[in-house]
Motif scaffolding. Structure first.
Motif, PDB file in Angstrom:
ATOM      1  N   ARG A  28      -3.216  11.127   4.490  1.00  0.00           N
ATOM      2  CA  ARG A  28      -3.654  12.479   4.231  1.00  0.00           C
ATOM      3  C   ARG A  28      -3.411  12.945   2.751  1.00  0.00           C
ATOM      4  O   ARG A  28      -4.264  13.205   1.996  1.00  0.00           O
ATOM      5  CB  ARG A  28      -2.500  13.436   4.897  1.00  0.00           C
ATOM      6  N   GLN A  31      -6.124  10.987   0.897  1.00  0.00           N
ATOM      7  CA  GLN A  31      -7.495  11.880   1.012  1.00  0.00           C
ATOM      8  C   GLN A  31      -7.383  13.099   0.198  1.00  0.00           C
ATOM      9  O   GLN A  31      -8.603  13.596  -0.472  1.00  0.00           O
ATOM     10  CB  GLN A  31      -7.864  12.146   2.431  1.00  0.00           C
ATOM     11  N   PHE A  60      -8.579   8.211   9.880  1.00  0.00           N
ATOM     12  CA  PHE A  60      -8.845   8.418   8.479  1.00  0.00           C
ATOM     13  C   PHE A  60      -9.921   7.511   8.038  1.00  0.00           C
ATOM     14  O   PHE A  60     -10.650   7.840   7.150  1.00  0.00           O
ATOM     15  CB  PHE A  60      -7.172   7.913   7.951  1.00  0.00           C
ATOM     16  N   LYS A  62     -12.390   6.793   9.735  1.00  0.00           N
ATOM     17  CA  LYS A  62     -13.659   7.405  10.187  1.00  0.00           C
ATOM     18  C   LYS A  62     -14.083   8.659   9.174  1.00  0.00           C
ATOM     19  O   LYS A  62     -15.279   8.776   9.138  1.00  0.00           O
ATOM     20  CB  LYS A  62     -13.210   8.127  11.608  1.00  0.00           C
ATOM     21  N   THR A  63     -12.938   9.106   8.524  1.00  0.00           N
ATOM     22  CA  THR A  63     -13.594   9.924   7.416  1.00  0.00           C
ATOM     23  C   THR A  63     -13.233   9.541   6.143  1.00  0.00           C
ATOM     24  O   THR A  63     -12.943  10.232   5.163  1.00  0.00           O
ATOM     25  CB  THR A  63     -12.544  11.386   7.497  1.00  0.00           C
ATOM     26  N   ASN A  64     -13.658   7.974   5.881  1.00  0.00           N
ATOM     27  CA  ASN A  64     -14.020   7.278   4.641  1.00  0.00           C
ATOM     28  C   ASN A  64     -12.543   7.030   3.894  1.00  0.00           C
ATOM     29  O   ASN A  64     -12.884   7.282   2.631  1.00  0.00           O
ATOM     30  CB  ASN A  64     -14.981   8.147   3.773  1.00  0.00           C
TER      31      ASN A  64
END
Length: 282
Positions: A28, A31, A60, A62-64
């Motif tokens: 987290r 990102q 995570f 999956k969200t690059n």
């Protein structure tokens, strides 16, 4: 002052009960700070281990999320420190330990050694969570020191990335600075006058630092300046606990002479009994 203090985040990972929570916290933050993430496992590489780490990281990725997993056997302290240098990690995340039968946290021996020797910033987590817990209040040291300007700038960078509502800058003032012995009403009045003068001086110094930070970093945050008198390290740690801060941000320690080369006593107070999550800015 660097506007982006962190480019690569690292975290040591072991197969402990906190594995998933630690990885989620690190991912987290990576990102939110728009950084690369490096997972460091002290041990030999295996397909099974790699699969377990990737399974946890899947939401995570999956969200690059930009992530690398490093496997290296050896002494945990040496492996984590050497990998941090090789991968140019500038923020290393370490877990703290809870004392048995007490709701108090401290830095364990391995994490303490890494914290003392690391050349990068350190984030000490006391209660990692799979579900994000919103960080609302940051306390940051405002003591008179060459490192403080960068530390305060980094605190506002972190506050913006995490959506923090409030930043309190604490200027710790030792009783020695009063230079007035109180033994009657007259000396008490004089001590109070000196205290107020010191508070005004410290607030003006901190205000000048804040004015040097870009307005977009400070405009949506409630900023409080709080001079306190007491022992350095202990006082700010106690304040962070009483103020229910979610994060305490401190300068990295300066190298001292031989007898005190491990850590100045102000940081040692905090490492012995963590009041909350602690970020030490290098």
């Amino acid at each position: 002052m660097s506007l982006k203090p962190f480019n690569t985040i690292g975290i040591g990972v072991t197969f402990s009960p906190n594995l998933k929570a630690n990885i989620y916290e690190a991912a987290r933050l990576s990102q939110m700070f728009k950084t690369q993430l490096v997972l460091i496992h002290v041990g030999d590489k295996s397909a099974d281990k790699e699969a377990q780490f990737k399974a946890i990281l899947e939401p995570f990725i999956k969200t690059n999320l930009n992530v690398e997993i490093v496997f290296k056997p050896g002494n945990p302290v040496d492996v984590i420190l050497s990998t941090a240098e090789e991968k140019e990690i500038d923020l290393l995340i370490l877990g703290a330990l809870q004392r048995e039968n007490f709701l108090k946290y401290y830095v364990g021996s391995i994490a303490r050694k890494i914290t003392r020797k690391a050349k990068c910033s350190i984030l000490l987590l006391i209660k990692p969570s799979v579900k994000r817990i919103h960080c609302k209040h940051i306390v940051v040291n405002g003591l008179k020191d060459p490192k403080t300007k960068q530390t305060i700038a980094s605190a506002f960078y972190v506050a913006n990335a995490l959506g923090v509502d409030k930043v309190t800058i604490v200027e710790e003032i030792t009783q020695d600075e009063l230079a007035v012995k109180v033994n009657d009403d007259k000396s008490l009045r004089m001590a109070n006058i000196v205290k107020e003068r010191i508070k005004l001086r410290e607030n003006a110094r901190v205000k000048a630092i804040i004015e040097g930070i870009p307005e977009e970093q400070t405009k949506n945050i409630t900023i409080k300046s709080q001079p306190i008198f007491g022992k350095k390290g202990y006082s700010i740690g106690h304040y962070a606990q009483i103020a229910r801060a979610d994060l305490l941000i401190m300068n990295s320690p300066s190298k001292m002479m031989f007898w005190d080369r491990l850590f100045p006593h102000d940081i040692e107070h905090i490492l012995t009994e963590l009041p909350t999550d602690v970020l030490i800015i290098q």
